[in-house]
Structures are given as C-alpha cells and as structure tokens.
Scaffold this motif. Structure first.
Motif, PDB file in Angstrom:
ATOM      1  N   GLY A  76       3.455  16.721   3.448  1.00  0.00           N
ATOM      2  CA  GLY A  76       3.245  15.829   2.308  1.00  0.00           C
ATOM      3  C   GLY A  76       3.901  14.480   2.449  1.00  0.00           C
ATOM      4  O   GLY A  76       4.090  13.765   1.451  1.00  0.00           O
ATOM      5  N   VAL A  77       4.277  14.102   3.673  1.00  0.00           N
ATOM      6  CA  VAL A  77       4.978  12.841   3.926  1.00  0.00           C
ATOM      7  C   VAL A  77       3.993  11.817   4.485  1.00  0.00           C
ATOM      8  O   VAL A  77       3.128  12.160   5.306  1.00  0.00           O
ATOM      9  CB  VAL A  77       6.126  13.061   4.935  1.00  0.00           C
ATOM     10  CG1 VAL A  77       6.811  11.741   5.284  1.00  0.00           C
ATOM     11  CG2 VAL A  77       7.128  14.062   4.373  1.00  0.00           C
ATOM     12  N   LEU A  78       4.134  10.560   4.050  1.00  0.00           N
ATOM     13  CA  LEU A  78       3.290   9.489   4.582  1.00  0.00           C
ATOM     14  C   LEU A  78       3.990   8.838   5.775  1.00  0.00           C
ATOM     15  O   LEU A  78       5.049   8.216   5.621  1.00  0.00           O
ATOM     16  CB  LEU A  78       3.041   8.428   3.506  1.00  0.00           C
ATOM     17  CG  LEU A  78       2.222   7.201   3.955  1.00  0.00           C
ATOM     18  CD1 LEU A  78       0.799   7.612   4.335  1.00  0.00           C
ATOM     19  CD2 LEU A  78       2.200   6.127   2.864  1.00  0.00           C
TER      20      LEU A  78
ATOM     21  N   ALA B 262       0.832  -1.210   0.000  1.00  0.00           N
ATOM     22  CA  ALA B 262       0.000   0.000   0.000  1.00  0.00           C
ATOM     23  C   ALA B 262       0.862   1.253   0.000  1.00  0.00           C
ATOM     24  O   ALA B 262       0.508   2.264  -0.636  1.00  0.00           O
ATOM     25  CB  ALA B 262      -0.920  -0.004   1.233  1.00  0.00           C
ATOM     26  N   VAL B 263       1.999   1.194   0.684  1.00  0.00           N
ATOM     27  CA  VAL B 263       2.898   2.350   0.714  1.00  0.00           C
ATOM     28  C   VAL B 263       3.548   2.542  -0.657  1.00  0.00           C
ATOM     29  O   VAL B 263       3.673   3.672  -1.156  1.00  0.00           O
ATOM     30  CB  VAL B 263       3.971   2.150   1.803  1.00  0.00           C
ATOM     31  CG1 VAL B 263       4.974   3.299   1.799  1.00  0.00           C
ATOM     32  CG2 VAL B 263       3.311   2.022   3.179  1.00  0.00           C
TER      33      VAL B 263
ATOM     34  N   LEU C 254      -1.715   3.416   5.964  1.00  0.00           N
ATOM     35  CA  LEU C 254      -2.600   4.172   5.070  1.00  0.00           C
ATOM     36  C   LEU C 254      -2.457   5.667   5.327  1.00  0.00           C
ATOM     37  O   LEU C 254      -2.189   6.090   6.453  1.00  0.00           O
ATOM     38  CB  LEU C 254      -4.061   3.773   5.309  1.00  0.00           C
ATOM     39  CG  LEU C 254      -4.477   2.344   4.957  1.00  0.00           C
ATOM     40  CD1 LEU C 254      -5.923   2.102   5.402  1.00  0.00           C
ATOM     41  CD2 LEU C 254      -4.322   2.081   3.460  1.00  0.00           C
ATOM     42  N   PRO C 255      -2.689   6.505   4.302  1.00  0.00           N
ATOM     43  CA  PRO C 255      -2.811   7.941   4.567  1.00  0.00           C
ATOM     44  C   PRO C 255      -3.973   8.175   5.522  1.00  0.00           C
ATOM     45  O   PRO C 255      -4.939   7.404   5.548  1.00  0.00           O
ATOM     46  CB  PRO C 255      -3.116   8.528   3.180  1.00  0.00           C
ATOM     47  CG  PRO C 255      -2.789   7.475   2.205  1.00  0.00           C
ATOM     48  CD  PRO C 255      -2.889   6.157   2.891  1.00  0.00           C
ATOM     49  N   VAL C 256      -3.876   9.214   6.332  1.00  0.00           N
ATOM     50  CA  VAL C 256      -4.879   9.425   7.369  1.00  0.00           C
ATOM     51  C   VAL C 256      -6.284   9.537   6.778  1.00  0.00           C
ATOM     52  O   VAL C 256      -7.258   9.093   7.386  1.00  0.00           O
ATOM     53  CB  VAL C 256      -4.520  10.671   8.212  1.00  0.00           C
ATOM     54  CG1 VAL C 256      -4.497  11.935   7.371  1.00  0.00           C
ATOM     55  CG2 VAL C 256      -5.465  10.825   9.386  1.00  0.00           C
TER      56      VAL C 256
ATOM     57  N   ASP D 282     -11.601   6.779   6.558  1.00  0.00           N
ATOM     58  CA  ASP D 282     -12.660   6.088   5.799  1.00  0.00           C
ATOM     59  C   ASP D 282     -12.809   4.641   6.288  1.00  0.00           C
ATOM     60  O   ASP D 282     -13.931   4.130   6.431  1.00  0.00           O
ATOM     61  CB  ASP D 282     -12.328   6.102   4.298  1.00  0.00           C
ATOM     62  CG  ASP D 282     -12.466   7.497   3.692  1.00  0.00           C
ATOM     63  OD1 ASP D 282     -13.091   8.366   4.340  1.00  0.00           O
ATOM     64  OD2 ASP D 282     -11.938   7.711   2.585  1.00  0.00           O
ATOM     65  N   LEU D 283     -11.679   3.975   6.520  1.00  0.00           N
ATOM     66  CA  LEU D 283     -11.726   2.576   6.969  1.00  0.00           C
ATOM     67  C   LEU D 283     -12.426   2.464   8.331  1.00  0.00           C
ATOM     68  O   LEU D 283     -13.312   1.619   8.516  1.00  0.00           O
ATOM     69  CB  LEU D 283     -10.309   2.013   7.062  1.00  0.00           C
ATOM     70  CG  LEU D 283     -10.190   0.574   7.583  1.00  0.00           C
ATOM     71  CD1 LEU D 283     -10.808  -0.415   6.598  1.00  0.00           C
ATOM     72  CD2 LEU D 283      -8.726   0.203   7.857  1.00  0.00           C
TER      73      LEU D 283
END
Length: 388
Positions: free
Chosen positions: A51-53, A22-23, A209-211, A216-217
């Motif tokens: 802008g960093v995951l 996913a990353v 996952l991105p926040v 959403d999850l």
C-alpha cells in the motif's frame, strides 16, 4: 482519446513539479505512505503490495538554484545529491515518509547518512544489492534485504507483507514494463513517431504516479503515437546514448541532440522500468521471483558486477538490436560508475567499428551550443562517411 499535446502537457507538468503535488494529492486521498527512492532501481512491486507509493527522485533538474545543498559536498562531486538535499531542506519532499537509497556509488551511500542526520524522524533505508548471483549466496542476501525493508515499511504503518498482494503487484508492474518495452521497440523501428524528448517526459511522469495511473498514461501515449500519421521521417543519424542512468540530463540537452540531427534509438534514461528485462513470474513464491529476476534477468550496468560476462558485450548487442549508427557517451560530470566504465565501453564499441563521441553534463547544464555543434558534426559525419 486524449491528444498527444494534452498528454505531453500533463506529463511535463508532473515532471516539472519538484514539490510533488501529485504525491500530496495521492496521500490526501488514500492516507498511505509515500516513499522516495533514488536511482537506479528498487523493487517497486514490494512497496505497492504493502500500500506504499514509490516516488522516484531524480534531482531538481535546472529548475532550482542550489544554495544550501552545495555546502554538503565538495566541488568534485556530481550534482544530484546537492539538489536532492536542497529539495529536502526547502520542504519540497516533506510529503515523503522516507527515502530508499539503493547501492549505486559512494556518493549516494553517503547521502543516505546525511539524510538520516537531517531528517531523523523519516525512514531512511540504504538498500544493498548482491554482487554475487548465486541463489544460495546473493539470492539469500537480497531476500533478507527485502524482508527487512518490508518489516521497516510495516513498522511505519504500511500493510504487512502478503504474498497474494505481491503477486498482483508484480502483474501490474509487468504490464508497465511491457508498455515501456513496446515504446522502446517502436522508437527503434520508427524514431520519428516516438521522439526521445517526448518519451522521456512520459517516463519521468510515471515516477510520481501510482502504477495504475502510470499504465493509463503510457497506454494513452501509445495509442496517440500509433495514430500520429502526420509524423514523418527525417534524414537523421540513429544513435545510442549511454551513461545517463543516474543523474539525468536536462530536457533541453535531449532536445538539442534531436535538433542537431540525431534520432536517439536507445538510451539509459529512467531505468527503473527496464532494469528487469522481461516479465517476472506471478506464480509460486513472489518474493523469490523478485529476487531471482534481479539475479538473472537484470540489465548490464556499471553499478552491477557482471561476474563471468564481458564488459561492453551488452552495449554492442544493444547497438546491433537498435540499428544505431553511432554511440554517444553522455555521462554526468564526476559520475564514478559511468566514467570509470567508459574506457572499457569505448574499447568494446571500437571493435565493431561503430563511431562514437563523448561529452559530459550536469542536471542543471544550461548552455547547449557546444554540444549541439559536436553532436551535429557527429551526425553529419555518420550520414556522409559511415560504412553503414
């Protein structure tokens, strides 16, 4: 609405994928930096604002045979640094542009040095945290740490620090924390609706996952459990599980505890989403708000000096709030912070006459029968002889 089995299936796939597919997909879509972080807490808001995951790293569970990682540590060291090195050396973490090592213990601090030697082209950052909670001392120190971290990210290609972006990121993470708090509260009220083994997998999935996708999850999961009328209560003992804040137990151990007759109504798992207890203000100086939240609104932890506080007071408060009928001290083998604190925690719990039991694990523990018998006997004794 996505069904609970479909959500669980997706979350477990993310949890099991130690190669971080996913990353890799996120980086291919956005071209942004992905920075890993070890337990327990980092200010993910700051990374997101640039802008960093942020990518949570919690070892390789029981899915990976450790061969090279064992060569870096003595036999009396916990398991998570071994599997983290194994993942680094076998290329599983190649998609990461760096790793942040928060101040937890000497093992994690030493891991940061090993990482720097093994991967000299990657960002390696040891994030020190204050143990003095005066805004003028610990606050100043922590702000300097965050400003230095922000500059390091910018030097690697991240966006420069912008207060408006950080305020927006804090608002998003407030939403994520509120969802997690809501699920923990629902589990305390009706633990049969939110099995801990299921909630844990959801929380682990959010760490890659991105926040925005994590929200959403968890939103979908909350809707699913609210609608799950077929989940009915069983005559199980309510227990609080503590000590598992860094190296996490295998999912099989959590399921074993549930099958042995325990409802886990509070725990120390995946604390990054619960380290700050309430919403962080979005008005004013956002970096100052992050610092102040760390100083004055963080949970009690063996890794955190409690200043004028009393060891075990917050644990006893959690026992009362959760309605736990017993406490499981469940710590990783050789975890200095957890096991050095445990005698003081036990002493505190004993003052309340709440029963407790203790056992240890490592992330790759594969045999649960002994723990099942111990936890099952503990649960039975609560139901048969507890004063509650």
């Amino acid at each position: 609405m996505t069904t609970l089995p479909a959500l669980s299936s997706r979350a477990e796939a993310l949890y099991r994928d130690y190669k971080l597919g996913a990353v890799r997909d996120w980086k291919a879509r956005t071209g942004g930096l992905a920075i890993g972080y070890m337990p327990i807490y980092i200010p993910c808001e700051l990374l997101h604002a640039q802008g960093v995951l942020p990518v949570g790293l919690l070892g390789a569970r029981d899915d990976l045979e450790i061969i090279k990682g064992d060569a870096y540590y003595q036999s009396y060291i916990c398991h998570i640094p071994r599997s983290t090195i194994e993942l680094g050396l076998n290329g599983s973490l190649d998609c990461l542009d760096g790793v942040i090592f928060p101040a937890i213990c000497d093992v994690i601090r030493n891991l940061s040095g090993i990482w720097q030697n093994l991967f000299p082209d990657k960002l390696v950052r040891y994030l020190d945290v204050p143990q003095n909670f005066s805004p003028n001392i610990g606050g100043r120190f922590y702000r300097d740490e965050l400003e230095s971290l922000s500059a390091d990210l910018t030097a690697r290609g991240a966006r420069a620090y912008d207060p408006a972006s950080l305020s927006a990121s804090i608002a998003l993470y407030n939403r994520l924390r509120a969802l997690v708090r809501g699920l923990y509260a629902l589990r305390q009220e009706a633990p049969w609706k939110v099995p801990t083994s299921e909630l844990y997998i959801m929380l682990r999935a959010t760490m890659v996952l991105p926040v925005e996708e994590a929200i959403d999850l968890l939103d979908a999961y909350r809707a699913g459990v609210d609608a799950a009328d077929d989940r009915q209560p069983l005559d199980q003992a309510r227990v609080l599980l503590t000590g598992s804040f860094c190296e996490q137990p295998p999912i099989g151990l959590i399921r074993t505890l549930e099958r042995s007759g325990c409802y886990i109504v509070d725990d120390d798992f995946v604390q990054v989403h619960r380290w700050i207890k309430s919403d962080i203000p979005t008005e004013g100086d956002p970096l100052g708000n992050l610092v102040q939240a760390f100083l004055s609104d963080a949970i009690a932890s063996p890794t955190r000096y409690i200043d004028q506080g009393v060891k075990g007071a917050e644990l006893n408060s959690r026992v009362r709030t959760s309605g736990a009928e017993g406490v499981l001290f469940c710590a990783p083998s050789f975890c200095d912070p957890a096991l050095l604190d445990q005698p003081m925690m036990v002493r505190a719990v004993e003052t309340t006459r709440v029963p407790w039991t203790a056992f240890k694990y490592s992330e790759n523990t594969g045999q649960f029968q002994v723990i099942r018998e111990q936890a099952g006997t503990f649960a039975d004794s609560i139901k048969l002889w507890s004063e509650a």
